[in-house]
Design an enzyme around this catalytic site. Structure first.
Site, short mmCIF file in Angstrom:
data_model
loop_
_atom_site.label_atom_id
_atom_site.label_comp_id
_atom_site.label_asym_id
_atom_site.label_seq_id
_atom_site.Cartn_x
_atom_site.Cartn_y
_atom_site.Cartn_z
N GLU A 26 23.76 -26.40 -35.31
CA GLU A 26 23.22 -25.05 -35.08
C GLU A 26 21.82 -25.22 -34.52
O GLU A 26 21.07 -26.11 -34.94
CB GLU A 26 23.14 -24.27 -36.40
CG GLU A 26 22.43 -22.93 -36.22
CD GLU A 26 22.62 -21.96 -37.38
OE1 GLU A 26 22.81 -22.40 -38.52
OE2 GLU A 26 22.56 -20.74 -37.13
N CYS A 223 24.38 -18.40 -38.86
CA CYS A 223 23.78 -17.06 -38.73
C CYS A 223 23.39 -16.78 -37.28
O CYS A 223 23.37 -15.63 -36.84
CB CYS A 223 22.56 -16.94 -39.63
SG CYS A 223 23.05 -16.88 -41.34
N ASN A 347 31.16 -16.21 -39.00
CA ASN A 347 30.42 -17.30 -39.63
C ASN A 347 30.50 -17.21 -41.14
O ASN A 347 31.18 -17.99 -41.79
CB ASN A 347 28.97 -17.26 -39.16
CG ASN A 347 28.08 -18.13 -40.02
OD1 ASN A 347 28.42 -19.28 -40.29
ND2 ASN A 347 26.97 -17.61 -40.48
N GLU A 348 29.82 -16.24 -41.70
CA GLU A 348 29.79 -16.08 -43.16
C GLU A 348 30.13 -14.64 -43.46
O GLU A 348 29.41 -13.97 -44.18
CB GLU A 348 28.38 -16.37 -43.65
CG GLU A 348 28.23 -17.72 -44.23
CD GLU A 348 26.80 -18.12 -44.50
OE1 GLU A 348 25.89 -17.27 -44.49
OE2 GLU A 348 26.60 -19.31 -44.72
O1 AHR Z 1 22.88 -23.77 -42.19
C1 AHR Z 1 21.89 -22.81 -42.22
C2 AHR Z 1 22.43 -21.40 -42.38
O2 AHR Z 1 23.02 -21.24 -43.62
C3 AHR Z 1 23.50 -20.99 -41.43
O3 AHR Z 1 23.00 -20.47 -40.26
C4 AHR Z 1 24.24 -19.92 -42.15
O4 AHR Z 1 25.59 -19.85 -41.78
C5 AHR Z 1 24.01 -20.23 -43.59
O5 AHR Z 1 23.59 -19.13 -44.27
#
Ligand code: AHR
Length: 768
Positions: A26, A223, A347-348
């Site tokens: 990321e 995120c 993602n989440e």
């Molecule tokens: O890995 C860091 C962050 O943690 C990522 O962007 C997110 O998916 C999670 O909350």
């Protein structure tokens, strides 16, 4: 010394390990721009804006050279409407120009070549000679070249050869006399990028990643993908992959939700190429038309465009050159398919808007591309009612895999090393898309290794797992811990990195059963919760009423204004606390926190409306790292509503209620250390790997016995990562404090005895 026997059954390959161990990339902590992406110029297109970061402006990282130079930003004749700003450099007399300081200095190596390029044009005269120079901070010249600039935008290229090593050089463009020149897309790349790719990756970081030998790479973020506006034209939009392919100057710069600017020079094509270069399966994450951080979702009638993005991405990766997007890829220089087989939607993501939208994506993808494995999400927590709900929905929606994320304390990892034993074999498989224990100390790496043996033991349920985050620039820390740290010239591989490397390098193709005999389980004492407590709030204003401690009112109508400073600080009786209070959030959209059991070793925290004001959670900070212990029900705190909360602590039991409803009834379990954490695997060619993690502070004499093998093994290579200091970590000053060691010895009869050192991770590689 304790003695145990570990029996490996090599007669049966239980199940394939597939692509089990991978990485998650990321662009957080400047992992891409200023990191893996080898561009050395910061703000190359003059597109830095305060929306990316409040301190940014179009000339961030630039300075004027010479007293008589004026630099302005224009956008009337841009190279591309997508990146409209460019710099106009006016020199009145003498030598003047513009300089760029890179990402805290431009690193140069003596004798190496650097590819410089810029779009430039001049005003006032038909031709202008512009000198490009690399210099150290004292103005000593390290390399230079000349450009002959005309009156129309034109891309100029030069090769610059550095005379010396320098960690913090600057790049300057200067001209002489009364002149004006405009520049845009100023770029400097080392020629020695990873695999010598143009627009490529920084060699040392890429090599550190490649050495892991990851089976897959999840990208372009967590995120980063789903936190932004839903309108694809917005600067702070969610991550839309189509904005990241094509000519660099046409890729509109983006606000990275980690507080900086993303050039998108490292875009989807480059990600796919990088995956191919390191031998990892690409695993892209696309937004699910929903931003759980802002609780905003695209209307269902607009979903087609989002689904089309997913279908087009598959075509871009895999389609032949007769297809629209396949042709785009071929024209970019990669006629062959990237063989995409995994695709994550979301993602989440949590809650109904995702549950409602995911099946549309999944069904459309499966209809057109039945072989693509579609990954769903269950949010950012390891458990809780919503986690269970999201899992049920993912099963109903027939997701192939479900993406779990959690960042937990090392003690949690040891307590939950059998987490996946209880998972079902049918239904979606687990994709552990983000996990880490909360630190880069050896203790964290050791706990992760113990925990990872549980993935292999359950690899018929856990298909993919990757640590997060992967990279961090030491000067731009958004998140810690991270697997690999770097600055302009150095790369530090953490103890966690070496654990990942051992597990990835010696993964094997199939799981073998391993059974431990003997040894004792060691309970680690856990004291009752006791200590001070206080309130914290991320809201502009909260009013507390009738704060009662063990039945006595200690304050009322207390106003708490924004700031993280503690509001009240009381010392309740040791071992037992009944805290009862009412509160009204009069301004603010965030959570309220009760910190309790605070003493020298840490504290506990009740987050009421944690994450994005969604959830009730209890976390614990111990020895400097904070992680969740338990996730309760969802709760979204409303403004101007009076709530009644109570927290009762009794021994290690926590009872937390809001408006009479129980949100947590939780007893913190003791950590029980197992005699050994272990797993075994076999390659197609019969080579066997045995992993054994000794978490205890004592050696364990282990008799290894490999039974039912077709082969006779004569040699064992023992890869060992150990430290007697659980707090030890690799740093820029001491990067090699924790390193794996290697030893080879001979065996007979497929059996041998090894004394596994205290606090150690061992991988035994059996060779015929
Ligand atoms: O890995 C860091 C962050 O943690 C990522 O962007 C997110 O998916 C999670 O909350």
């Amino acid at each position: 010394m304790e003695k145990v026997t570990l029996r490996i059954d090599a007669s049966k390959r239980s199940y394939p390990l597939g692509d089990l161990y991978g990485i998650f990339f990321e662009d957080i902590n400047h992992a891409a721009d200023g990191g893996l992406y080898a561009e050395l110029v910061q703000n190359r297109a003059f597109e830095f804006l305060p929306v990316d970061n409040r301190e940014y402006h179009a000339l961030t990282a630039y300075y004027a050279v010479g007293k008589n130079t004026r630099i302005t930003i224009e956008e009337s004749e841009p190279l591309s409407q997508k990146n409209p700003h460019y710099a106009v450099v006016e020199v009145e007399e003498g030598i003047g120009g513009i300089g760029n300081e890179g990402f805290h200095g431009i690193p140069l190596k003596a004798g190496e070549d650097y590819t410089f390029s810029v779009y430039a044009k001049c005003r006032k005269q038909p031709k202008l000679t512009v000198t490009v120079r690399l210099a150290d901070k004292d103005g000593n010249l390290l390399a230079q070249g000349r450009l002959s600039v005309g009156t129309a935008w034109h891309q100029h290229r030069l090769m610059l050869h550095s005379a010396k090593d320098c960690v913090d050089a600057v790049l300057e463009l200067v001209a002489e006399g009364n002149c004006t020149f405009c520049i845009d897309m100023l770029s400097l790349f080392p020629s020695a990028t990873y695999k010598h790719r143009m627009n490529g990756m920084r060699n040392d970081i890429a090599e550190a990643i490649a050495e892991l030998k990851p089976k897959f790479m999840r990208f372009p973020g967590g995120c980063l993908v789903h936190d932004g506006s839903l309108n694809r034209g917005d600067r702070d939009a969610l991550y839309f992959w189509k904005n990241t392919v094509g000519p660099l100057w046409e890729r509109a710069a983006r606000r990275n939700n980690w507080g900086y600017n993303q050039t998108l020079g490292l875009g989807y094509y480059e990600y796919f190429l990088f995956c191919e270069d390191i031998g990892a399966e690409p695993l892209p994450v696309l937004p699910a038309a929903y931003n759980p951080h802002r609780h905003e979702a695209a209307p269902l009638e607009e979903l087609d465009a989002w689904i089309q993005d997913a279908l087009d991405l598959i075509e871009f990766a895999n389609g032949n050159d007769m297809t629209g997007w396949g042709r785009v890829r071929a024209e970019l220089g990669h006629p062959k398919s990237f063989r995409l087989k995994y695709l994550a939607i979301g993602n989440e993501e949590l809650f109904a808007p995702f549950i409602e939208r995911f099946p549309y994506f999944r069904n459309a993808i499966k209809e057109k591309y039945p072989d693509i494995q579609v990954i769903s999400s269950v949010g950012p927590f390891a458990d809780g009612e919503d986690f269970d709900w999201m899992w049920e929905e993912a099963e109903k929606a027939q997701a192939d895999l479900v993406d779990e994320h959690y960042y937990m304390a090392p003690e949690w990892m040891l307590k939950h090393s059998h987490r996946y034993d209880a998972y079902k074999r049918s239904g979606p498989k687990v994709f552990l898309g983000e996990y880490a224990s909360l630190g880069n100390r050896f203790k964290n790496a050791l706990a992760e290794a113990a925990y990872m043996t549980g993935f292999e033991q359950n690899a018929d349920k856990v298909s993919l797992a990757c640590y997060a985050p992967l990279l961090c620039h030491k000067d731009y820390v958004n998140w810690r811990p991270d697997l690999i740290w770097f600055d302009q010239t150095r790369v530090v591989k953490t103890a966690n990195y070496y654990v990942q490397k051992l597990f990835m390098n010696y993964q094997g193709a199939y799981h073998l059963s391993s059974v431990l005999e003997g040894g004792s389980f060691e309970k680690q004492p856990l004291p009752d919760i006791s200590g001070q407590f206080h309130f914290e709030s991320e809201n502009e204003e909260v009013i507390f009423h009738h704060i009662c401690v063990n039945g006595m009112e200690v304050g009322t109508d207390v106003i708490f204004r924004k700031g993280k400073q503690p509001m009240l600080f009381l010392q309740p009786e040791e071992g037992h606390l009944t805290l009862d209070f009412e509160f009204t959030k009069t301004a603010g959209k965030r959570q309220l926190m009760v910190v309790f059991g605070k003493n020298e070793s840490g504290y506990y925290k009740w987050e009421i409306g944690g994450w994005a004001n969604d959830m009730s959670c209890i976390g614990k900070s111990y020895e400097g790292s904070y992680g969740l212990l338990t996730v309760g029900k969802s709760i979204t705190l409303e403004e101007n509503r009076r709530y009644h909360a109570s927290l009762v602590l009794d021994g290690r039991t926590i009872l937390a209620k809001v408006d009479g409803e129980i949100y947590h009834s939780y007893t913190e379990p003791e950590t029980v250390i197992e005699p050994l954490y272990h797993c075994a695997s076999i390659e197609e060619n019969g080579k066997i790997y045995i992993k054994a993690v000794n978490v205890k502070a004592e050696s364990v004499s282990t008799e290894f016995s490999v039974e039912g093998a077709k082969n006779t093994f004569r040699q064992v290579v023992w890869h060992l990562l150990a430290s007697d200091d659980l707090k030890a970590e690799n740093t820029f000053e001491e990067p090699d404090r924790i390193l794996p060691a290697q030893k080879t010895f001979c065996i007979e009869g497929n059996a041998w005895v090894t004394e596994l050192p205290p606090q150690s991770v061992s991988v035994f590689e059996l060779i015929e």
